[in-house]
Design an enzyme around this catalytic site. Structure first.
Site, short mmCIF file in Angstrom:
data_model
loop_
_atom_site.label_atom_id
_atom_site.label_comp_id
_atom_site.label_asym_id
_atom_site.label_seq_id
_atom_site.Cartn_x
_atom_site.Cartn_y
_atom_site.Cartn_z
N SER A 41 37.86 37.61 48.80
CA SER A 41 38.90 37.12 47.90
C SER A 41 40.32 37.33 48.40
O SER A 41 41.24 36.63 47.97
CB SER A 41 38.76 37.77 46.52
OG SER A 41 38.89 39.18 46.60
N ASP A 333 46.46 41.68 39.68
CA ASP A 333 45.44 42.06 38.71
C ASP A 333 44.96 43.46 39.10
O ASP A 333 45.62 44.15 39.88
CB ASP A 333 44.30 41.04 38.65
CG ASP A 333 43.63 40.79 40.00
OD1 ASP A 333 43.68 41.68 40.86
OD2 ASP A 333 43.06 39.70 40.19
N HIS A 336 43.74 42.81 43.18
CA HIS A 336 44.43 42.06 44.23
C HIS A 336 45.95 42.26 44.18
O HIS A 336 46.54 42.22 43.11
CB HIS A 336 44.14 40.56 44.09
CG HIS A 336 42.68 40.24 44.10
ND1 HIS A 336 41.94 40.10 42.95
CD2 HIS A 336 41.82 40.04 45.13
CE1 HIS A 336 40.68 39.83 43.26
NE2 HIS A 336 40.58 39.79 44.57
#
Length: 358
Positions: A41, A333, A336
């Site tokens: 991610s 978040d 990340h």
């Protein structure tokens, strides 16, 4: 080659002396023809959007600081590291996903990302949340090469493949999620033996990528996983301190992957290929420990919701408000970093590592 490295290093120094961002190396002529990315991610610009997986973020407030406030599937409030790498090398402003995106010939010629959020080198990791395994990312790369040949012709395509810059960034989900969160691996593996499992997968991946034509590979190490907001919340006690076991696992992985890269570089069939280890552990840890030095104020929780646990579907505009000033936050978040933190990390990468590859 040494002369080229010296010139690049000198340019980086001049940029610092003049106050210019170090990754603005060359805005008129690209330093490599393409950037090609594999991983999770951190470097996924939207490949998960079309998958039946909970690991998606193609909805607000993700992308609130992206062009047009668009939630593209990037796991941040704006750009991600590979966007900054591609633009810093003078190639293009954004690096697109390969899956579910209408790619133009120019997109193919200048590179794409095959990365899939929440994947890993543990074969079990992508299965748990139904994302793209690293082995399948190589299959997509093989498909991409055929498309490249159709557009550029075999000779030019071969040149692009051999001169492109390859980024591998994966492993955090293996440790944070598969090992420490699920019961599936901790029963059979202690931390060192689990790290060995990951290193075996990473070594095999690099060998296959080299066999497919890659010659300039940047291998990104793991961040201080125990200091990520969600890991503080689940493992850091009442004070939400950095969780030491997760950080130990990341440090051990980083040490072992450097050993493996050194070993691979000595193998005869790897001759002509440069693999450079890129450390992000220390720069991110420094940002977390001394946020004020980098212009941040909050480094222990994310901007989305409470900042303690919200990520992917829990970070959505219907149930989670965002902070009033995201520029003050290291994390977007609970997992990340923000675009601004990513920018600082990539700046450090250009300062210290890419001169050995580009």
């Amino acid at each position: 080659m040494e002369g080229k490295r010296l010139l690049v290093s000198l340019f980086v120094c001049i940029c610092h002396m003049s106050g210019t961002l170090a990754y603005s190396w060359n805005q008129t002529k690209p330093m490599v023809p393409a950037v090609i990315v594999f991983g999770d991610s951190i470097v996924d610009p939207g490949n998960n959007n079309q998958l039946k997986t909970p690991i998606r973020c193609n909805f607000p407030p993700y992308g609130q600081n992206f062009y047009g406030h668009q939630a593209t599937g990037r796991f941040s409030n704006g750009k991600i590291p590979t966007d900054f790498i591609a633009s810093g090398l003078g190639i293009k402003d954004l690096l697109p996903p390969y899956v579910g995106y209408e790619l133009t010939p120019e997109d193919i010629l200048t590179g794409v990302s095959f990365a899939s959020g929440a994947t890993g080198f543990d074969p079990l990791t992508p299965v748990i949340v139904n994302v793209i395994p690293m082995t399948d990312q190589l299959k997509l790369f093989a498909e991409y090469k055929e498309k490249l040949k159709a557009i550029a012709g075999e000779q030019k395509a071969a040149t692009i493949i051999s001169e492109a810059f390859y980024v591998i960034c994966v492993g955090t989900d293996d440790i944070a999620n598969t090992y420490f969160t699920t019961p599936f691996r901790v029963i059979d593996y202690d931390i060192p033996s689990y790290v060995d499992l990951l290193i075996s997968g990473a070594s095999s991946f690099m060998k296959q990528l080299q066999a497919m034509g890659a010659r300039k590979i940047g291998y990104v190490g793991l961040p201080p996983i125990g200091c990520v907001p969600s890991q503080r919340t689940v493992g850091g006690g009442p004070e939400r301190a950095c969780e030491p076991k997760r950080n130990y696992a990341a440090q051990l992985y980083n040490y072992r992957i450097q050993e493996e890269i050194d070993k691979l570089q000595k193998e005869p069939n790897i001759e002509g290929t440069s693999i450079v280890y890129i450390d992000i552990y220390n720069i991110l840890l420094d940002i977390i420990k001394r946020p004020e030095v980098y212009g941040f104020e909050e480094a222990t929780k994310g901007c989305c919701g409470t900042g303690l646990i919200e990520v992917t579907k829990l970070c959505n505009s219907e149930t989670a408000k965002t902070c009033s000033d995201v520029s003050k936050y290291v994390f977007w978040d609970s997992y990340h970093p923000t675009e601004r933190a990513y920018k600082a990390i990539v700046n450090n990468i250009f300062d210290n590592y890419l001169q050995y590859l580009i």
